[in-house]
Design an enzyme around this catalytic site. Sequence first.
Site, short mmCIF file in Angstrom:
data_model
loop_
_atom_site.label_atom_id
_atom_site.label_comp_id
_atom_site.label_asym_id
_atom_site.label_seq_id
_atom_site.Cartn_x
_atom_site.Cartn_y
_atom_site.Cartn_z
N GLU A 136 32.03 37.58 44.60
CA GLU A 136 32.53 36.91 43.59
C GLU A 136 33.75 36.40 43.72
O GLU A 136 34.03 35.05 43.20
CB GLU A 136 32.39 37.78 42.18
CG GLU A 136 31.07 38.24 41.90
CD GLU A 136 30.32 39.47 42.91
OE1 GLU A 136 30.95 39.88 43.74
OE2 GLU A 136 29.25 39.85 42.53
N PRO A 184 26.50 45.83 57.16
CA PRO A 184 26.64 46.51 55.98
C PRO A 184 27.46 45.98 54.91
O PRO A 184 28.57 45.43 55.30
CB PRO A 184 27.24 48.09 56.40
CG PRO A 184 26.96 48.00 57.85
CD PRO A 184 26.93 46.56 58.33
N ARG A 185 27.01 45.84 53.67
CA ARG A 185 27.78 45.31 52.51
C ARG A 185 29.31 46.14 52.54
O ARG A 185 30.16 45.51 52.20
CB ARG A 185 27.30 45.61 51.42
CG ARG A 185 27.84 45.27 50.00
CD ARG A 185 27.88 43.68 49.98
NE ARG A 185 28.65 43.47 48.66
CZ ARG A 185 29.04 42.36 48.10
NH1 ARG A 185 29.57 41.60 49.16
NH2 ARG A 185 29.57 42.33 46.90
#
Length: 312
Positions: A67, A274-275
């Site tokens: 975001e 991985p996030r």
Amino acid sequence: MRPRPTLLYRAYVAAASIALPFVKTSVLRKVTQHGVSQDRAREKLGYATQARPDGMVIWFHAASVGETMSVISLINRIGERLPNAEFLITSGTATSAETLAKRMPARTRHQFAPLDAPGPVGRFLDHWRPDAAILVESELWPHMLMRSQSVGIPLALVNARLSKGSVRQWQRFSKTAAMLFGTFRLILAQSDAMVRSLVDLGAPQDHVRKGANLKALATPLPQDEATVAQMHTALKGRPVWVAASTHEGEEDIVLDAHAQLLKAFPDLCLILVPRHPERSSDVVSLIKGHGWAAPRRAQSALPDGPVFLADT
């Protein structure tokens, strides 16, 4: 007209105030464990670490890396239209702060978002006194919204989206949903269906419209040409697939799928991203549990085997 606080909202604020002394220590510890200084961690309690600039300050609030990155192009565009404006971005994660430090737009500074309780939010707003606030996607912190509106800050929600589960949950508390969505003077939703959902939840119909997807409009991420060349050399033309931004539980599924794919494509390479890079050790254990080595980008390794862990 300002929406009237509901009983549920009043209960939420009371619970947040009571819980704050008990949760603040764990919240600050979590942030400092990722390399954030004690001073910067206290931004979550509303204590600013930078002075408010003179003139107009436009505040953007985003949850995490994705975001936050999606608003950079928007800030750059607004900066061109308003050459005297200053910008503030708040986010919740250490990773987002680290990423922003490398791509910070002109006249912009970052702070960690205050916890959604009267003390932290009040200190934050008293210091920064933003002239407008733009929230991204689904960041609906009730006290932050209501307090911002009460002190006259115009609020906008861009790239708005709610999961079907979130919509169903808000429908159970329709009066509170209408109160919160009523704080926004403008809501730009990701789709026509989301416009309808938000209006059904009580957002004023003349305040909601479909907007562009900010992530689709974002400028391409920079790349290191030398690293790209190294990767091509190491892969030696092998077929590659990428599982990106994975969360706990998803790597098991991906690795099981990769084991099946290797039967048909024995030289296939999986690049696993991985996030949250801090989960690297857990992901390494999963990879080794399948009998494979786990070369890691964090250790300057290159792809050499069935799986490459991009944990940076």
